[in-house]
Design a protein around this motif. Structure first.
Motif, PDB file in Angstrom:
ATOM      1  N   LYS A   1       0.872  -1.184   0.000  1.00 13.87           N
ATOM      2  CA  LYS A   1       0.000   0.000   0.000  1.00 13.87           C
ATOM      3  C   LYS A   1       0.904   1.228   0.000  1.00 13.87           C
ATOM      4  CE  LYS A   1      -3.930   2.076   2.417  1.00 13.87           C
ATOM      5  NZ  LYS A   1      -4.797   2.021   3.634  1.00 13.87           N
ATOM      6  N   LEU A   2       1.499   1.483  -1.163  1.00 16.93           N
ATOM      7  CA  LEU A   2       2.564   2.478  -1.288  1.00 16.93           C
ATOM      8  C   LEU A   2       1.986   3.856  -1.592  1.00 16.93           C
ATOM      9  CD1 LEU A   2       5.649   2.928  -1.423  1.00 16.93           C
ATOM     10  CD2 LEU A   2       5.525   2.354  -3.856  1.00 16.93           C
ATOM     11  N   ARG A   3       2.272   4.816  -0.736  1.00 15.50           N
ATOM     12  CA  ARG A   3       1.801   6.179  -0.963  1.00 15.50           C
ATOM     13  C   ARG A   3       2.361   6.716  -2.284  1.00 15.50           C
ATOM     14  NH1 ARG A   3       3.628  10.791   3.143  1.00 15.50           N
ATOM     15  NH2 ARG A   3       2.537   9.433   4.610  1.00 15.50           N
ATOM     16  N   ASP A   4       1.487   7.247  -3.123  1.00 16.90           N
ATOM     17  CA  ASP A   4       1.855   7.774  -4.439  1.00 16.90           C
ATOM     18  C   ASP A   4       2.481   6.703  -5.344  1.00 16.90           C
ATOM     19  OD1 ASP A   4       0.973  10.343  -3.749  1.00 16.90           O
ATOM     20  OD2 ASP A   4       2.925  10.887  -2.912  1.00 16.90           O
ATOM     21  N   GLY A   5       2.258   5.436  -5.005  1.00 20.06           N
ATOM     22  CA  GLY A   5       2.886   4.345  -5.749  1.00 20.06           C
ATOM     23  C   GLY A   5       2.332   4.192  -7.154  1.00 20.06           C
ATOM     24  N   VAL A   6       3.221   4.148  -8.134  1.00 18.97           N
ATOM     25  CA  VAL A   6       2.818   3.956  -9.528  1.00 18.97           C
ATOM     26  C   VAL A   6       2.949   2.495  -9.950  1.00 18.97           C
ATOM     27  CG1 VAL A   6       3.450   6.307 -10.153  1.00 18.97           C
ATOM     28  CG2 VAL A   6       5.141   4.487 -10.389  1.00 18.97           C
ATOM     29  N   GLY A   7       3.660   1.710  -9.164  1.00 24.60           N
ATOM     30  CA  GLY A   7       3.863   0.305  -9.451  1.00 24.60           C
ATOM     31  C   GLY A   7       4.868  -0.273  -8.482  1.00 24.60           C
ATOM     32  N   PHE A   8       4.907  -1.611  -8.411  1.00 21.49           N
ATOM     33  CA  PHE A   8       5.838  -2.264  -7.501  1.00 21.49           C
ATOM     34  C   PHE A   8       5.804  -3.765  -7.785  1.00 21.49           C
ATOM     35  CE2 PHE A   8       7.973  -3.087  -3.435  1.00 21.49           C
ATOM     36  CZ  PHE A   8       8.770  -1.947  -3.318  1.00 21.49           C
ATOM     37  N   PRO A   9       6.897  -4.475  -7.490  1.00 20.17           N
ATOM     38  CA  PRO A   9       6.825  -5.929  -7.566  1.00 20.17           C
ATOM     39  C   PRO A   9       5.637  -6.451  -6.766  1.00 20.17           C
ATOM     40  CG  PRO A   9       9.101  -5.259  -7.311  1.00 20.17           C
ATOM     41  CD  PRO A   9       8.259  -4.005  -7.166  1.00 20.17           C
ATOM     42  N   ALA A  10       4.924  -7.401  -7.350  1.00 16.81           N
ATOM     43  CA  ALA A  10       3.694  -7.922  -6.757  1.00 16.81           C
ATOM     44  C   ALA A  10       3.807  -9.427  -6.581  1.00 16.81           C
ATOM     45  CB  ALA A  10       2.505  -7.597  -7.656  1.00 16.81           C
ATOM     46  N   ARG A  11       2.953  -9.964  -5.751  1.00 11.38           N
ATOM     47  CA  ARG A  11       2.795 -11.418  -5.676  1.00 11.38           C
ATOM     48  C   ARG A  11       1.340 -11.749  -5.955  1.00 11.38           C
ATOM     49  NH1 ARG A  11       5.283 -15.846  -1.405  1.00 11.38           N
ATOM     50  NH2 ARG A  11       5.059 -17.597  -2.863  1.00 11.38           N
ATOM     51  N   CYS A  12       1.124 -12.593  -6.951  1.00  9.77           N
ATOM     52  CA  CYS A  12      -0.211 -12.988  -7.371  1.00  9.77           C
ATOM     53  C   CYS A  12      -0.289 -14.511  -7.397  1.00  9.77           C
ATOM     54  CB  CYS A  12      -0.544 -12.429  -8.751  1.00  9.77           C
ATOM     55  SG  CYS A  12      -0.408 -10.637  -8.871  1.00  9.77           S
ATOM     56  N   TRP A  13      -1.463 -15.034  -7.076  1.00 18.04           N
ATOM     57  CA  TRP A  13      -1.656 -16.466  -7.160  1.00 18.04           C
ATOM     58  C   TRP A  13      -3.097 -16.769  -7.514  1.00 18.04           C
ATOM     59  CZ3 TRP A  13      -1.009 -13.628  -2.801  1.00 18.04           C
ATOM     60  CH2 TRP A  13      -1.950 -13.725  -1.783  1.00 18.04           C
ATOM     61  N   ALA A  14      -3.294 -17.971  -8.037  1.00 17.11           N
ATOM     62  CA  ALA A  14      -4.636 -18.415  -8.432  1.00 17.11           C
ATOM     63  C   ALA A  14      -5.050 -19.591  -7.563  1.00 17.11           C
ATOM     64  CB  ALA A  14      -4.649 -18.828  -9.903  1.00 17.11           C
TER      65      ALA A  14
END
Length: 253
Positions: free
Chosen positions: A237-250
């Motif tokens: 939950k990055l203030r003013d964040g435009v993007g960041f490494p993410a972790r996604c799963w199904a």
């Protein structure tokens, strides 16, 4: 007080379901856009001997330096649009969605410049049914198996597949999807992103302009069914964040 949610979670963790990692491991070797430096780490503290006088730093701590759009990552609307929402403004209930996987891996293997178009979506719906509102629509190309996501030819020209902006527009306007995802490091195919006479990044511009986020540099979509799974996307939950490494799963049937 009801324990219904605990029962649902226990059921989801039972052998009836498969949990599929959709994220590349984060390291200096992680696939990433060619314009970014590899992830760097500086050791701030390291494990100390376990005597009382040496317990000032009984842990390891590393300071990392990494581009915001590195590896498997989220693009927030603010990435391309100054007034778009930031990462911190994306709602929690937007981070879990029905997962739709459109498999064009065979076409991409034959033609690395493949562009997913509206007719491909209509053909998918003809076989699997209507895409649900709020879905995460993933374009499976099996591109994650490439050692070089740019896939350059002998002249250094990149070749990788991507979305036709009209296909993304159709999904937003006709199916009200929640987000999109793909395995290359760009939304648009290479022949669009490297064309100096073309509108820059039309697909990526559009999906972020209409207040959706996207996940890039995904993996293991080949382990997910076309329908019936759900996807969870997690990122800071990055203030003013435009993007960041993410972790996604199904979570798959």
């Amino acid at each position: 007080m009801s324990n219904e949610l605990w029962s649902i979670l226990a059921d989801l963790k039972s052998p009836k379901y498969r949990w599929v990692e959709l994220t590349h491991e984060l390291s200096p070797d992680t696939p990433h856009w060619y314009g970014f430096k590899p992830l760097e780490g500086t050791l701030l503290f390291d494990y100390m001997p376990g005597t009382p006088e040496d317990m000032a730093a009984p842990m390891r701590c590393i300071q990392y330096s990494v581009a915001s759009q590195y590896g498997t990552h989220v693009d927030a609307p603010r990435h391309f649009h100054e007034r778009g929402r930031t990462m911190a403004q994306i709602n929690l209930n937007e981070l879990i969605m029905p997962l739709v996987v459109i498999d064009k891996s065979a076409e991409c293997a034959e033609n690395p410049d493949f562009m997913l178009k509206v007719e491909d979506i209509l053909a998918w719906e003809e076989e699997y049914g209507r895409i649900p509102e709020g879905a995460f629509v993933a374009f499976r190309s099996d591109w994650y198996t490439k050692s070089n996501l740019d896939n350059p030819d002998e002249n250094g020209q990149p070749h990788y597949p991507g979305w036709d902006v009209e296909a993304i527009r159709w999904l937003v306007e006709n199916r009200s999807i929640g987000a999109i995802g793909h395995e290359p490091a760009d939304t648009d195919p290479a022949f669009v992103t490297t064309n100096p006479d073309a509108y820059p990044y039309p697909g990526e511009q559009y999906i972020l302009e209409v207040d959706r986020f996207q996940i890039e540099v995904m993996r293991n979509l080949d382990q997910c069914p076309p329908t019936g799974a759900i996807i969870i996307c997690s990122f800071p939950k990055l203030r003013d964040g435009v993007g960041f490494p993410a972790r996604c799963w199904a979570i798959c049937p």
